[in-house]
Design an enzyme around this catalytic site. Structure first.
Site, PDB file in Angstrom:
ATOM      1  N   CYS A 151      35.887  15.035  32.649  1.00 21.18           N
ATOM      2  CA  CYS A 151      35.966  14.279  34.303  1.00 21.18           C
ATOM      3  C   CYS A 151      34.180  12.987  34.536  1.00 21.18           C
ATOM      4  CB  CYS A 151      35.771  15.362  35.184  1.00 21.18           C
ATOM      5  SG  CYS A 151      34.412  15.543  35.773  1.00 21.18           S
ATOM      6  N   LYS A 189      38.174  26.022  49.110  1.00 25.46           N
ATOM      7  CA  LYS A 189      38.722  25.179  48.178  1.00 25.46           C
ATOM      8  C   LYS A 189      38.395  26.412  47.196  1.00 25.46           C
ATOM      9  CE  LYS A 189      37.607  21.447  45.625  1.00 25.46           C
ATOM     10  NZ  LYS A 189      37.596  21.860  44.414  1.00 25.46           N
ATOM     11  N   ASN A 190      37.469  26.337  46.559  1.00 19.53           N
ATOM     12  CA  ASN A 190      37.215  27.157  45.224  1.00 19.53           C
ATOM     13  C   ASN A 190      37.460  28.365  45.033  1.00 19.53           C
ATOM     14  OD1 ASN A 190      36.001  24.219  44.272  1.00 19.53           O
ATOM     15  ND2 ASN A 190      33.682  24.804  44.400  1.00 19.53           N
ATOM     16  N   ARG A 233      32.854  18.592  30.378  1.00 20.84           N
ATOM     17  CA  ARG A 233      33.445  19.760  31.208  1.00 20.84           C
ATOM     18  C   ARG A 233      34.365  20.581  30.509  1.00 20.84           C
ATOM     19  NH1 ARG A 233      34.360  19.289  37.487  1.00 20.84           N
ATOM     20  NH2 ARG A 233      33.448  21.995  37.529  1.00 20.84           N
ATOM     21  N   ASP A 257      26.867  21.457  44.131  1.00 25.52           N
ATOM     22  CA  ASP A 257      27.513  21.073  44.496  1.00 25.52           C
ATOM     23  C   ASP A 257      27.275  20.488  46.188  1.00 25.52           C
ATOM     24  OD1 ASP A 257      30.089  21.078  43.058  1.00 25.52           O
ATOM     25  OD2 ASP A 257      31.408  22.671  44.344  1.00 25.52           O
ATOM     26  N   ARG A 280      41.082  15.642  48.211  1.00 27.13           N
ATOM     27  CA  ARG A 280      40.794  16.778  47.025  1.00 27.13           C
ATOM     28  C   ARG A 280      40.111  18.107  48.072  1.00 27.13           C
ATOM     29  NH1 ARG A 280      38.020  16.013  42.292  1.00 27.13           N
ATOM     30  NH2 ARG A 280      38.312  18.247  42.204  1.00 27.13           N
TER      31      ARG A 280
HETATM   32  C1  UD1 Z   1      33.431  25.020  39.642  1.00 26.70           C
HETATM   33  C2  UD1 Z   1      33.687  24.581  40.584  1.00 26.70           C
HETATM   34  C3  UD1 Z   1      33.049  23.227  41.063  1.00 26.70           C
HETATM   35  C4  UD1 Z   1      31.202  23.588  40.883  1.00 26.70           C
HETATM   36  C5  UD1 Z   1      30.627  23.753  39.591  1.00 26.70           C
HETATM   37  C6  UD1 Z   1      29.262  24.858  39.642  1.00 26.70           C
HETATM   38  C7  UD1 Z   1      35.558  25.538  41.267  1.00 26.70           C
HETATM   39  C8  UD1 Z   1      37.310  25.212  41.707  1.00 26.70           C
HETATM   40  N1  UD1 Z   1      34.641  24.401  40.927  1.00 26.70           N
HETATM   41  O1  UD1 Z   1      33.271  24.583  38.867  1.00 26.70           O
HETATM   42  O2  UD1 Z   1      32.870  23.276  42.036  1.00 26.70           O
HETATM   43  O3  UD1 Z   1      30.622  22.283  40.898  1.00 26.70           O
HETATM   44  O4  UD1 Z   1      31.413  25.655  39.823  1.00 26.70           O
HETATM   45  O5  UD1 Z   1      28.952  25.732  40.293  1.00 26.70           O
HETATM   46  O6  UD1 Z   1      35.089  26.485  42.003  1.00 26.70           O
HETATM   47  N2  UD1 Z   1      29.795  24.770  30.896  1.00 26.70           N
HETATM   48  C9  UD1 Z   1      30.225  24.901  29.823  1.00 26.70           C
HETATM   49  N3  UD1 Z   1      31.514  25.913  29.262  1.00 26.70           N
HETATM   50  C10 UD1 Z   1      32.707  26.010  29.524  1.00 26.70           C
HETATM   51  C11 UD1 Z   1      33.060  25.895  31.214  1.00 26.70           C
HETATM   52  C12 UD1 Z   1      31.523  26.138  31.541  1.00 26.70           C
HETATM   53  O7  UD1 Z   1      29.631  24.271  29.377  1.00 26.70           O
HETATM   54  O8  UD1 Z   1      33.371  26.639  29.230  1.00 26.70           O
HETATM   55  C13 UD1 Z   1      28.851  24.579  31.695  1.00 26.70           C
HETATM   56  C14 UD1 Z   1      29.558  23.225  32.611  1.00 26.70           C
HETATM   57  O9  UD1 Z   1      29.542  22.060  32.000  1.00 26.70           O
HETATM   58  C15 UD1 Z   1      27.842  23.679  33.036  1.00 26.70           C
HETATM   59  C16 UD1 Z   1      28.374  24.805  33.481  1.00 26.70           C
HETATM   60  O10 UD1 Z   1      28.567  25.642  32.957  1.00 26.70           O
HETATM   61  O11 UD1 Z   1      26.993  22.566  32.794  1.00 26.70           O
HETATM   62  C17 UD1 Z   1      28.865  25.624  34.847  1.00 26.70           C
HETATM   63  O12 UD1 Z   1      30.501  24.655  35.321  1.00 26.70           O
HETATM   64  P1  UD1 Z   1      31.242  26.019  35.478  1.00 26.70           P
HETATM   65  O13 UD1 Z   1      30.537  26.461  36.316  1.00 26.70           O
HETATM   66  O14 UD1 Z   1      32.345  26.217  34.779  1.00 26.70           O
HETATM   67  O15 UD1 Z   1      31.700  25.143  36.407  1.00 26.70           O
HETATM   68  P2  UD1 Z   1      33.573  25.232  37.458  1.00 26.70           P
HETATM   69  O16 UD1 Z   1      33.480  27.071  37.087  1.00 26.70           O
HETATM   70  O17 UD1 Z   1      34.351  24.509  36.447  1.00 26.70           O
END
Ligand code: UD1
Length: 423
Positions: A115, A22-23, A120, A308, A400
């Site tokens: 969420c 999915k990701n 996030r 995850d 999902r």
């Molecule tokens: C992706 C995955 C999700 C997984 C996560 C962490 C997808 C669709 N989803 O989510 O399943 O749980 O990686 O492996 O691929 N952060 C910030 N600022 C930002 C972005 C992130 O502070 O702009 C923080 C987040 O709050 C979190 C960390 O960085 O603590 C990692 O998040 P991130 O890798 O961005 O998660 P996603 O890409 O949303």
């Protein structure tokens, strides 16, 4: 709204095929917007999240066809504004920002809400766009990004206080492939799904060096062309089935998995004492044991133990006698499954971002509420070994990210039924 009634105590045995990731599918589908040509993406799992992405691409103007795992996209002419009604349904839809910015020079996307797994933010995505030279404005609940005509070389850094960001890396990478000059992106996420996207972009004609390392170097090209790609196996779905085998299995074999992507949690299963056999052909087998041991787990960026898989291991360790701990370093508030597991008899207390688990050999069925995708999976896993029946409500969360999970677990001998809830 469906619910799942899981009748516990039936030993699982047999073979299950792992779906496409999915990701990986979500950003790769978004990346098809980077070209006018036709792209063909295979092994796309049939999930509500991939359906939302298909709808977003169509609403942006792309021609999209979908047939049994294959999605064909032709984005001849596209709009730069993603519709709020679709974007708000799935946080990952933010990954259309990068391709829209690269292809049309701007993008307008609504700000994703909070969420249940915690705060996030998208600040690192936006900082990345700014470091690429774009102008970012956030107002009225929308993000508006405009590319600059600047053609000089640039450096972007993706690191935040919790490490790198997966979708942020995807977004900045996709935004940079059509940007003139050289972009050096430091502190990138190295998750296999980011590498899969990078490989797809290279097939489309992008010039990217450093896939799988912490630094990507992108030489901007004038345009990309169509490409075909098969997404990698879903390591989190595969891991969930391995935990199902550990918690309620006699002997369960995964087919078409990639154990290399799963080492962070296969190592923990082995430390707990479960025999895990890996064959070069993509088969992974886990067998039941009488006296598993507890574990100390810390979630980390890849190749460490993935966030995850945290909820699923919380369920498993709740059934392994002795003391275990799980510390959540990526999303410290991601423990919504803990009170629900407690309703089934699990003994788990929280100290900050650490769950302290005193394993018990017996859980009992109970009505429980799914709160997010992986938390729901944890409740189904617990239900497989619990005495009696577990009613998992709000099943849409699990749909999902797990393709036909009731059917797949049913093939292994689990007993469960999906019930439509009306009103
Ligand atoms: C992706 C995955 C999700 C997984 C996560 C962490 C997808 C669709 N989803 O989510 O399943 O749980 O990686 O492996 O691929 N952060 C910030 N600022 C930002 C972005 C992130 O502070 O702009 C923080 C987040 O709050 C979190 C960390 O960085 O603590 C990692 O998040 P991130 O890798 O961005 O998660 P996603 O890409 O949303």
């Amino acid at each position: 709204m469906d619910k799942l009634i899981v009748h516990g105590g039936h030993l699982l045995e047999g073979t299950v095929y792992v779906s496409g990731s999915k990701n990986s599918s979500l950003p790769i589908l978004a990346a098809t917007l980077l070209t006018r040509d036709k792209c063909v993406i295979r092994r796309v799992p049939d999930l509500s999240d991939t359906n939302y992405m298909v709808q977003i691409l169509a609403s942006l103007g792309a021609q999209v066809e979908r047939a049994s795992g294959m999605v064909t996209v032709e984005a001849d002419s596209i709009r730069s504004e993603a519709p709020y009604d679709l974007v708000r349904k799935m946080r990952a839809s933010v990954c259309v920002m990068g391709p829209l910015l690269a292809r049309t020079g701007e993008c307008l996307v609504s700000l994703p809400g909070g969420c249940v797994i915690g705060d996030r933010p998208v600040d690192l995505h936006l900082r990345g766009f700014e470091q690429l030279g774009a102008e970012v404005k956030v107002s009225g609940g929308n993000i508006h990004v405009k590319a600059s005509p600047d053609s000089g070389d640039r450096e972007v850094n993706m690191l935040g206080k919790h490490g790198s960001t997966v979708l942020g890396t995807d977004n900045v990478l996709m935004a940079s492939v059509l940007t003139r000059g050289t972009t050096v992106i430091e502190g990138v996420a190295t998750e296999p799904e980011v590498v899969d996207l990078t490989e797809f972009l290279i097939k489309m004609g992008a010039k990217i060096q450093g896939a799988g390392t912490r630094t990507l170097v992108v030489e901007g090209v004038k345009e990309l062309h169509g490409a075909e790609h098969t997404v990698i196996p879903d390591r989190i779905e595969a891991g969930t089935f391995l935990v199902a085998g550990a918690i309620a299995g006699r002997r369960v074999t995964l087919k078409q998995a990639d154990a290399q992507h799963m080492q962070g949690f296969i190592d923990v299963l082995v430390q707990c004492g479960y025999p895990v056999e890996i064959s070069g052909a993509g088969d992974i087998t886990i067998s039941r044991i009488e006296n598993p041991r507890g574990a100390e787990i810390r979630t980390e960026p890849y190749p460490g133990f993935p966030t995850d898989m945290q909820a699923q291991f919380t369920a498993l360790l709740a059934t392994v006698p002795g003391l275990s701990t799980i510390t959540e370093n990526i999303f410290p508030q991601r423990f919504m499954h803990v009170p629900e597991l407690a309703r089934m008899g699990a003994d788990i207390s929280m100290e900050g971002p650490t769950a302290i688990i005193r394993g018990t050999e017996r859980l009992g069925g109970a009505p429980v509420m799914a709160s997010d995708l992986r938390a729901s999976a944890a409740l189904v896993l617990a239900g497989l070994m619990a005495e009696g029946s577990t009613e998992v409500n709000r099943l849409y969360h699990i749909d999902r990210g797990y393709e036909h999970i009731d059917h797949k677990l049913g093939m292994l001998g689990a007993r469960m039924e999906r019930v439509k809830v009306t009103g």
